[in-house]
Design a protein around this motif. Structure first.
Motif, short mmCIF file in Angstrom:
data_model
loop_
_atom_site.label_atom_id
_atom_site.label_comp_id
_atom_site.label_asym_id
_atom_site.label_seq_id
_atom_site.Cartn_x
_atom_site.Cartn_y
_atom_site.Cartn_z
N HIS A 185 8.77 7.31 -2.35
CA HIS A 185 7.69 8.26 -2.06
C HIS A 185 8.11 9.07 -0.85
N ILE A 186 8.29 10.38 -1.06
CA ILE A 186 8.80 11.26 -0.01
C ILE A 186 7.76 12.32 0.32
N ASP A 187 7.62 12.63 1.59
CA ASP A 187 6.81 13.76 2.03
C ASP A 187 7.78 14.79 2.62
N ALA A 188 7.98 15.89 1.89
CA ALA A 188 8.96 16.90 2.30
C ALA A 188 8.36 17.99 3.17
N TYR A 189 7.13 17.82 3.62
CA TYR A 189 6.46 18.86 4.40
C TYR A 189 7.28 19.29 5.62
N ARG A 190 7.85 18.34 6.31
CA ARG A 190 8.60 18.65 7.53
C ARG A 190 10.09 18.93 7.29
N LEU A 191 10.49 18.90 6.03
CA LEU A 191 11.88 19.20 5.70
C LEU A 191 12.04 20.70 5.48
N PRO A 204 0.83 -1.22 0.00
CA PRO A 204 0.00 0.00 0.00
C PRO A 204 0.86 1.26 0.00
N VAL A 205 0.45 2.23 -0.80
CA VAL A 205 1.11 3.54 -0.83
C VAL A 205 0.33 4.45 0.10
N ARG A 206 0.99 4.84 1.17
CA ARG A 206 0.37 5.72 2.17
C ARG A 206 1.20 6.99 2.27
N SER A 207 0.62 8.00 2.87
CA SER A 207 1.37 9.24 3.06
C SER A 207 2.54 8.99 3.99
N PRO A 208 3.76 9.34 3.56
CA PRO A 208 4.91 9.15 4.44
C PRO A 208 5.17 10.36 5.34
N THR A 209 4.10 10.98 5.82
CA THR A 209 4.23 12.18 6.64
C THR A 209 5.15 11.96 7.83
N TYR A 210 5.02 10.85 8.51
CA TYR A 210 5.81 10.61 9.72
C TYR A 210 7.11 9.87 9.46
N THR A 211 7.14 9.06 8.42
CA THR A 211 8.37 8.35 8.09
C THR A 211 9.27 9.19 7.17
N ILE A 212 8.73 10.20 6.57
CA ILE A 212 9.33 11.11 5.60
C ILE A 212 9.54 10.44 4.24
N ALA A 213 10.01 9.21 4.22
CA ALA A 213 10.24 8.55 2.93
C ALA A 213 9.94 7.06 3.04
N ASP A 214 9.32 6.54 1.98
CA ASP A 214 9.06 5.11 1.88
C ASP A 214 9.64 4.60 0.56
N LEU A 215 10.29 3.45 0.62
CA LEU A 215 10.78 2.79 -0.58
C LEU A 215 9.88 1.59 -0.84
N HIS A 216 9.27 1.58 -2.01
CA HIS A 216 8.42 0.47 -2.43
C HIS A 216 9.16 -0.28 -3.53
N SER A 217 9.49 -1.52 -3.28
CA SER A 217 10.15 -2.32 -4.30
C SER A 217 9.23 -3.48 -4.66
N GLY A 218 9.60 -4.21 -5.68
CA GLY A 218 8.80 -5.35 -6.11
C GLY A 218 7.94 -5.06 -7.32
N GLY A 219 7.87 -3.80 -7.75
CA GLY A 219 7.16 -3.44 -8.97
C GLY A 219 8.11 -3.42 -10.15
N ARG A 220 7.66 -2.88 -11.26
CA ARG A 220 8.53 -2.84 -12.45
C ARG A 220 9.69 -1.89 -12.26
N VAL A 221 9.54 -0.91 -11.35
CA VAL A 221 10.59 0.06 -11.02
C VAL A 221 10.47 0.35 -9.53
N PRO A 222 11.57 0.44 -8.79
CA PRO A 222 11.46 0.86 -7.40
C PRO A 222 10.81 2.25 -7.33
N PHE A 223 10.02 2.47 -6.29
CA PHE A 223 9.26 3.71 -6.14
C PHE A 223 9.60 4.33 -4.79
#
Length: 151
Positions: free
Chosen positions: A75-81, A54-73
């Motif tokens: 997903h970054i939330d830069a709000y707190r940066l 599942p792709v969820r908002s990475p508000t608290y983790t700041i960044a999520d790496l999703h692998s296993g698809g055709r391309v690694p994905f």
């Protein structure tokens, strides 16, 4: 390109349409107020990339790496940066991945010579969103979007 999106499903579908065109090294910067549909759009990109988690908002983790698809994905939330330098401190494999940065305007433009900026807006009290896509730079990303009639 300006698009009117009638609901969250249309926002997700546009994300999937764009996600189908993305390749390793591509960067998408999402802009818009809280509740405009940035994470919903990111979910569509993840679906198009074949992300199995599942792709969820990475508000608290700041960044999520999703692998296993055709391309690694990535997903970054830069709000707190506070700056682009803080974004650079995130230790993720951006070169071989599609990188999508929510709240990335002013922080993520340096990640690639060519990138997309997706501006989402949602007037209060409605599900309708507007989306403006700016294609910045030159190169294969731009060529792919032009060929698809999106640049």
């Amino acid at each position: 390109m300006t698009t009117v999106l009638e609901d969250a499903e249309a926002t997700r579908a546009l994300g999937a349409r764009i996600g189908a065109l993305l390749e390793p090294g591509d960067v998408v910067i999402l802009d818009g107020p809280l509740g405009a549909g940035k994470t919903t759009f990111a979910q569509g990109v993840g679906e198009a990339l074949g992300v199995p988690t599942p792709v969820r908002s990475p508000t608290y983790t700041i960044a999520d790496l999703h692998s296993g698809g055709r391309v690694p994905f990535v997903h970054i939330d830069a709000y707190r940066l506070g700056s682009a330098a803080e974004l650079d401190d995130i230790d993720l494999p951006l070169d071989g991945a599609v990188t999508l940065v929510e709240w990335g305007v002013g922080r993520a433009e340096h990640l690639a010579d060519a990138y997309l900026v997706v501006h989402l807006d949602r007037p209060e009290g409605t599900d309708v969103r507007t989306c403006v896509i700016d294609v910045v730079g030159r190169g294969t990303l731009i060529d792919r979007f032009a060929a698809a009639g999106m640049a």
